[in-house]
Motif scaffolding. Structure first.
Motif, short mmCIF file in Angstrom:
data_model
loop_
_atom_site.label_atom_id
_atom_site.label_comp_id
_atom_site.label_asym_id
_atom_site.label_seq_id
_atom_site.Cartn_x
_atom_site.Cartn_y
_atom_site.Cartn_z
N GLY A 191 0.82 -1.20 0.00
CA GLY A 191 0.00 0.00 0.00
C GLY A 191 0.86 1.25 0.00
N ASP A 192 0.60 2.14 0.99
CA ASP A 192 1.40 3.35 1.11
C ASP A 192 2.51 3.20 2.15
N GLY A 193 2.78 1.96 2.54
CA GLY A 193 3.84 1.70 3.51
C GLY A 193 5.20 1.57 2.85
N ALA A 194 6.19 1.22 3.66
CA ALA A 194 7.55 1.05 3.13
C ALA A 194 7.59 -0.12 2.16
N PRO A 195 8.23 0.03 1.03
CA PRO A 195 8.26 -1.05 0.03
C PRO A 195 9.13 -2.21 0.48
N HIS A 196 8.83 -3.38 -0.07
CA HIS A 196 9.62 -4.59 0.18
C HIS A 196 9.95 -5.21 -1.16
N LEU A 197 11.21 -5.13 -1.56
CA LEU A 197 11.66 -5.59 -2.87
C LEU A 197 12.22 -6.99 -2.78
N LEU A 198 11.97 -7.78 -3.82
CA LEU A 198 12.52 -9.14 -3.92
C LEU A 198 13.11 -9.34 -5.31
N LEU A 199 14.33 -9.84 -5.35
CA LEU A 199 15.01 -10.14 -6.61
C LEU A 199 14.62 -11.55 -7.06
N ALA A 200 14.18 -11.67 -8.30
CA ALA A 200 13.73 -12.96 -8.83
C ALA A 200 14.40 -13.24 -10.18
N ASP A 201 14.01 -14.35 -10.79
CA ASP A 201 14.45 -14.79 -12.11
C ASP A 201 15.96 -15.01 -12.16
N PHE A 202 16.36 -16.24 -11.81
CA PHE A 202 17.77 -16.61 -11.76
C PHE A 202 18.14 -17.53 -12.91
N GLY A 203 17.42 -17.40 -14.04
CA GLY A 203 17.61 -18.33 -15.14
C GLY A 203 18.98 -18.30 -15.78
N ILE A 204 19.66 -17.15 -15.75
CA ILE A 204 21.01 -17.12 -16.32
C ILE A 204 22.05 -16.80 -15.25
N ALA A 205 21.66 -16.97 -13.98
CA ALA A 205 22.64 -16.79 -12.90
C ALA A 205 23.78 -17.77 -13.08
N ASP A 230 7.63 13.84 -8.63
CA ASP A 230 6.82 15.05 -8.55
C ASP A 230 6.20 15.26 -7.18
N GLY A 231 6.46 14.34 -6.24
CA GLY A 231 5.93 14.50 -4.89
C GLY A 231 4.64 13.77 -4.61
N GLY A 232 4.08 13.08 -5.58
CA GLY A 232 2.85 12.34 -5.37
C GLY A 232 3.09 11.03 -4.62
N PRO A 233 2.05 10.49 -3.97
CA PRO A 233 2.22 9.23 -3.24
C PRO A 233 2.37 8.04 -4.19
N VAL A 234 3.14 7.07 -3.76
CA VAL A 234 3.31 5.82 -4.51
C VAL A 234 2.60 4.71 -3.74
N LEU A 235 1.60 4.13 -4.36
CA LEU A 235 0.85 3.05 -3.75
C LEU A 235 1.21 1.74 -4.44
N ILE A 236 1.66 0.78 -3.65
CA ILE A 236 1.98 -0.54 -4.20
C ILE A 236 0.84 -1.46 -3.80
N LEU A 237 -0.10 -1.60 -4.69
CA LEU A 237 -1.35 -2.30 -4.39
C LEU A 237 -1.30 -3.76 -4.85
N ASP A 238 -2.27 -4.52 -4.35
CA ASP A 238 -2.38 -5.93 -4.70
C ASP A 238 -2.77 -6.06 -6.17
N GLN A 239 -1.92 -6.70 -6.96
CA GLN A 239 -2.16 -6.87 -8.38
C GLN A 239 -2.92 -8.15 -8.70
N ILE A 240 -3.17 -8.97 -7.69
CA ILE A 240 -3.82 -10.26 -7.93
C ILE A 240 -5.26 -10.24 -7.43
N GLU A 241 -5.45 -9.80 -6.20
CA GLU A 241 -6.77 -9.64 -5.63
C GLU A 241 -7.65 -10.85 -5.87
N ALA A 242 -7.14 -12.00 -5.52
CA ALA A 242 -7.89 -13.25 -5.66
C ALA A 242 -8.00 -13.89 -4.29
N PRO A 243 -9.11 -13.68 -3.59
CA PRO A 243 -9.23 -14.25 -2.25
C PRO A 243 -9.19 -15.77 -2.29
#
Length: 409
Positions: free
Chosen positions: A144-158, A279-292
């Motif tokens: 949401g509007d909280g602190a972001p949590h980033l995850l590194l993925a896709d290790f196919g050519i690691a 530009d100073g606007g809020p960044v919302l990281i919302l649920d992109q799946i929304e499948a209960p």
């Protein structure tokens, strides 16, 4: 009707599609939990190698438990289809956030970069190089509007430093716009390439460019100065200085991932003050799946924390093999030592119930006669001792006869 791969992974619906396969929301029937499934088709050896690399990172020295790494926790295969299974992340990718919000503030980019560098530091400490850093491979939790949590993925050519290089000389791996200059020159793989690519991702977040307008690696430092030239964000100047060092042409002159991470301080203000666009606007990281779901989800740290989790297959097999015991030796007659079978010819097999034990014999089944104690057995009524005594008697009689003949003559 949903498809079930290898009797375990039930595919529900697709979430995204990429060059290496499609991503599905799925159910891991073994744990009864919702997960993400990356479905890949085995077309040639390169696809198999990509799958092996991606799966290997997840089992390497606890990398799967790192808070900013998202390798698969298991895999299944059926026919020509391979499925990599990982926790489901709801916030989409950094590429999606940039497409929706545009350029991000330096304060937000600095914290996203810090998390990415922390993930890279763990990989590099385990001698892995990711080699494909880009915003599309940086996943975000739905905070949401909280602190972001980033995850590194896709290790196919690691690539691990001990891996055998199977690619052709001069063939560059990566995504245009995020490949270090030495890669394009045909240099070998190094952790410094990931550091350069991380800086390129940060620059993309500060000033996104259309894919067709990607710059040459040597043009990125000037682009960075242009993007932050008039920025008043307090994190802008320190971030620019760090990114310029990470974008140096000489790989040896760049800081390591751990050194760069430690140059970025943790935020001291609430997320609402720095989770902002340029530009100073809020960044919302919302649920992109929304499948209960009625089922729980596999946690980010993997299924090990799920309540009532069954042991993994290998752990069960090891436990069963350790519980297997050799059959007791058969009793021998008259208290004699038991007959010993050759070790290489006899094995034991303990069925799952553990109630009975079956013996299987390889090669000849004739046992070697056991050594006997006491006098030798009689053969044909004459013992070996009797034969010796008879021979002595004959020789003595012949000697006495010779002496008597000499005396008479």
């Amino acid at each position: 009707m949903s498809d079930v791969i290898a009797g375990r992974i039930e595919l529900l619906h697709p979430l995204a599609r990429g060059a290496s396969g499609s991503l599905w929301r799925a159910i891991d029937r073994r744990y009864g939990a919702v997960c993400a499934a990356k479905v890949m088709r085995q077309r040639d050896g390169a696809d198999v190698l990509r799958f092996v690399r991606e799966q290997t990172v997840g089992s390497a020295q606890g990398l799967g438990r790192h808070p900013h790494l998202l390798p698969p926790y298991t895999w299944v295969a059926e026919d020509d289809t391979i499925v990599l299974v990982m926790p489901l992340v709801h916030g989409g990718t950094l590429a999606g956030v940039l497409a929706e919000h545009g350029a991000l503030s330096p304060s937000l980019v600095a914290q996203l970069l810090r998390q990415l560098l922390d993930a890279l530091a763990a990989m590099h400490e385990s001698h892995w190089v990711h080699r494909d850093l880009k915003p599309a491979n940086l996943l975000l939790e739905a905070t949401g509007d909280g602190a972001p949590h980033l995850l590194l993925a896709d290790f196919g050519i690691a690539l691990h430093e001990t891996d055998v290089r199977l690619t052709e000389t001069g063939f560059a791996h990566g995504t245009p716009g995020f490949m270090a200059p030495e890669i394009l020159e045909g240099a070998g793989t190094s952790a410094a390439q990931d550091v350069w690519a991380a800086a390129a991702c940060a620059l993309e977040a500060l000033g996104p460019l259309p894919p067709r307008e990607r710059l040459e690696p040597t043009e990125l430092p000037a682009r960075l100065r242009e993007v932050l030239a008039h920025c008043t964000d307090p994190a802008a100047r320190p971030l620019e200085a760090l990114l310029q060092r990470m974008l140096l042409i000489d790989p040896a002159a760049r800081p390591t991932a751990a050194q760069a991470r430690d140059h970025i301080p943790l935020p001291t203000s609430p997320p609402a003050a720095w989770v902002r666009t340029a530009d100073g606007g809020p960044v919302l990281i919302l649920d992109q799946i929304e499948a209960p779901d009625a089922l729980p989800e596999v946690p980010l740290e993997g299924p090990e924390t799920l309540a009532g989790m069954a042991p993994r297959l290998h752990e069960r097999l090891v436990a069963r093999s350790r519980s297997a015991t050799s059959p007791p030796p058969a009793p021998s007659a008259a208290g004699a030592p038991p007959v010993q079978q050759p070790a290489a010819a006899v094995g034991t097999m303990t069925p799952p119930s553990g109630n009975t034990t079956e013996r299987f014999v390889q090669g000849p089944t004739r046992a070697t006669p056991a050594p006997q104690s006491g006098p030798a057995p009689r053969r044909g009524g004459v013992t070996a001792t009797g034969v010796v005594l008879l021979l002595i008697a004959v020789l003595s009689f012949a000697g006495a006869t010779a002496l008597l003949w000499s005396a008479l003559s």
